[in-house]
Design an enzyme around this catalytic site. Sequence first.
Site, PDB file in Angstrom:
ATOM      1  N   MET A 162       0.857  -1.180   0.000  1.00 42.62           N
ATOM      2  CA  MET A 162       0.000   0.000   0.000  1.00 42.62           C
ATOM      3  C   MET A 162       0.890   1.227   0.000  1.00 42.62           C
ATOM      4  O   MET A 162       1.854   1.320   0.759  1.00 42.62           O
ATOM      5  CB  MET A 162      -0.967   0.010   1.185  1.00 42.62           C
ATOM      6  CG  MET A 162      -0.382  -0.084   2.558  1.00 42.62           C
ATOM      7  SD  MET A 162      -1.711   0.000   3.783  1.00 42.62           S
ATOM      8  CE  MET A 162      -0.774  -0.220   5.290  1.00 42.62           C
ATOM      9  N   ARG A 295      -3.432  -2.905  11.016  1.00 46.05           N
ATOM     10  CA  ARG A 295      -3.224  -2.446  12.392  1.00 46.05           C
ATOM     11  C   ARG A 295      -3.348  -3.599  13.386  1.00 46.05           C
ATOM     12  O   ARG A 295      -2.590  -3.680  14.356  1.00 46.05           O
ATOM     13  CB  ARG A 295      -4.212  -1.327  12.725  1.00 46.05           C
ATOM     14  CG  ARG A 295      -3.818  -0.005  12.090  1.00 46.05           C
ATOM     15  CD  ARG A 295      -4.843   1.093  12.262  1.00 46.05           C
ATOM     16  NE  ARG A 295      -4.308   2.350  11.742  1.00 46.05           N
ATOM     17  CZ  ARG A 295      -4.992   3.480  11.649  1.00 46.05           C
ATOM     18  NH1 ARG A 295      -6.265   3.518  12.038  1.00 46.05           N
ATOM     19  NH2 ARG A 295      -4.417   4.571  11.183  1.00 46.05           N
ATOM     20  N   TYR A 439       4.537   2.746  12.377  1.00 50.99           N
ATOM     21  CA  TYR A 439       3.828   2.602  11.100  1.00 50.99           C
ATOM     22  C   TYR A 439       2.392   2.102  11.290  1.00 50.99           C
ATOM     23  O   TYR A 439       2.009   1.651  12.356  1.00 50.99           O
ATOM     24  CB  TYR A 439       4.603   1.786  10.083  1.00 50.99           C
ATOM     25  CG  TYR A 439       4.996   0.356  10.366  1.00 50.99           C
ATOM     26  CD1 TYR A 439       4.429  -0.418  11.366  1.00 50.99           C
ATOM     27  CD2 TYR A 439       5.975  -0.238   9.562  1.00 50.99           C
ATOM     28  CE1 TYR A 439       4.818  -1.737  11.557  1.00 50.99           C
ATOM     29  CE2 TYR A 439       6.374  -1.553   9.755  1.00 50.99           C
ATOM     30  CZ  TYR A 439       5.784  -2.292  10.760  1.00 50.99           C
ATOM     31  OH  TYR A 439       6.176  -3.590  10.939  1.00 50.99           O
ATOM     32  N   GLU A 440       1.615   2.231  10.216  1.00 60.17           N
ATOM     33  CA  GLU A 440       0.164   1.989  10.215  1.00 60.17           C
ATOM     34  C   GLU A 440      -0.562   2.912  11.184  1.00 60.17           C
ATOM     35  O   GLU A 440      -1.601   2.563  11.745  1.00 60.17           O
ATOM     36  CB  GLU A 440      -0.162   0.525  10.542  1.00 60.17           C
ATOM     37  CG  GLU A 440       0.569  -0.499   9.706  1.00 60.17           C
ATOM     38  CD  GLU A 440       0.342  -0.322   8.217  1.00 60.17           C
ATOM     39  OE1 GLU A 440      -0.596   0.380   7.824  1.00 60.17           O
ATOM     40  OE2 GLU A 440       1.121  -0.883   7.427  1.00 60.17           O
ATOM     41  N   GLY A 441      -0.039   4.119  11.352  1.00 62.26           N
ATOM     42  CA  GLY A 441      -0.605   5.079  12.283  1.00 62.26           C
ATOM     43  C   GLY A 441       0.121   5.006  13.606  1.00 62.26           C
ATOM     44  O   GLY A 441       0.079   3.977  14.285  1.00 62.26           O
TER      45      GLY A 441
END
Length: 596
Positions: A162, A295, A439-441
């Site tokens: 992504m 997540r 990462y991933e927020g």
Amino acid sequence: MQVYEAPIRDMRFVLDELWVDDGFGNLPALEQFDSDLTNAILEEAARFSREVLLPLNQPGDLEGCHLENGVVRTPKGFKEAYKAFTESGWSSLAASPEWGGQGLPERVNKLVEEMTCSTNLSFGLYPGLTHGGALALEAHGTDELKQLYLPKMTSGEWSGTMCLTEAHCGTDLGMLRTKAEPQGDGSYKISGAKIFISAGDHDLTENIIHLVLARLPDAPAGTKGISMFLVPKFLPKEDGTPGQSNGVLCTALEHKMGLKASATCQMQFDGSTGWLVGEPNKGMAAMFTMMNAERLSVGIQGLGIGEAAYQSAAWYAKDRLQGRALSGAKYPEKAADPIIVHPDVRRMLMTMRANNEGCRALGAWVARALDAERLSEEPEVRQRAEDFVALMTPIVKALFTDLGHENANLAVQVYGGHGYIWDSGVEQYARDARIAMIYEGTNGIQALDLVGRKLGANTGRLLRSFFHPVSAFIEANKGDGPMKPMIDGLEKAFGALQLSTATIAQRGLADPEEAGAAATEYLRLFGLVAMGYCFARSAQIAGLRLAFGSEEKDFYKAKITTATFFFERLLPQVSALFLSIKAGKKSMMALAEDAF
């Protein structure tokens, strides 16, 4: 020394004993996955992880990835391991049978993911990202795109990524500049640069499928103007095999603190052909299908590293001779006692063990809800499962990765000076674990998601999916029996969670910064209460097994001991977190910017 044996007995406990009455079971679609089959899968996954992936972890970290003539080369042994991984069916384990997958329940798949992350997190990112991309494509892609790409992504022949982040925007994706120009034939020309793209390029698969966020020419500003596009590295030919290059290039590899065997790429899309996935200007909704799945998987990464760090530390503590026990020599025949005799070493080991068992139990509960959300035949159960997954996703991601990193650092501390040296293997865990908090927020963003979106959603309906079962458990088990200390501790901590929730809701309405100031402490408090609930249930089950004469006395006694440690030494952190939340934002925001 990196040592690992999959904790299969504890995995079986959370799978077959802990949550059988959580309301997320009795799914006819999963009846074929009985205990015998799932145990066989876990045993084989443990063997593969131990024999194939673990031996590549340290060498892969030392060698890293290389960019040669525009192509990324993974470390020695990775291509062979990936081939064995896909040929053994691990890449298709949890994928839909419609696309050639095996349809394994998430409650089992997440345990397999944990093993992969424990033994070689860098390797695990390659198939993990592909699985997330396939979920997004399955949910939002056209039938034509799904028919062409999903079978190959499911088999692992093609991988996925992504592509969100750009040099000037990370969390604030509304600022992204990558462009998508319509071509009149249903395709688009994608142009722009992305950074921090995990598995953006590599030599493991014959094609790489990028899910790219970009803007259409007439797109509104901000996140409301973002669309998602499927952009292959090579354009498929009519027979479905990779054809000509599609103008997708890795321009550089990031030089990172950890995960060196995972290629983190700077990517350039130069008029690359892509196809819209989902609706125009609705790319964020489509991407969050992948992001939410990732997540949860990132949370499992934290647990995986935490378990490997614990096992390595426990091995070393039993092997390393240093000093004598404070109460007198325990091994007088040896030059010194092993350091596991020392209380402070025990403190670290027990903390690591409790972190792992609590996260594994909580993760298993969320995984069961994932299955129920997708497969339950009862609308009420599906809704409750959806609410629970939405509520717990930021907690799993942030709590598990925080604790995984804490475990990795504790492992270094147990090893002492040897832990700081590369040869020991545990300093790699500390480096590899650190990115999972980002990462991933970032975990701060997860906390804001929890207090800003989840608490007030549907007038608090999401909270009820957790509050109701915990409250019911406390009420049903009050009394003077052996569980009293734990139930009392859980009730007190749950009360602090309820009061904290009310405080944040009330203050946040008047001043959003108050909610933001409390968010991180609130997420940790929530997570500790959730782990406390898991440990109380675990101890109750273990006590019953022992009372009825189980032959596995050592396992169940250890379960009760670990739960007791959690309640006495870790859950009390809730009180301090509650005081921090009550203090509000004043001291946090009072200092003038120029004074920093």
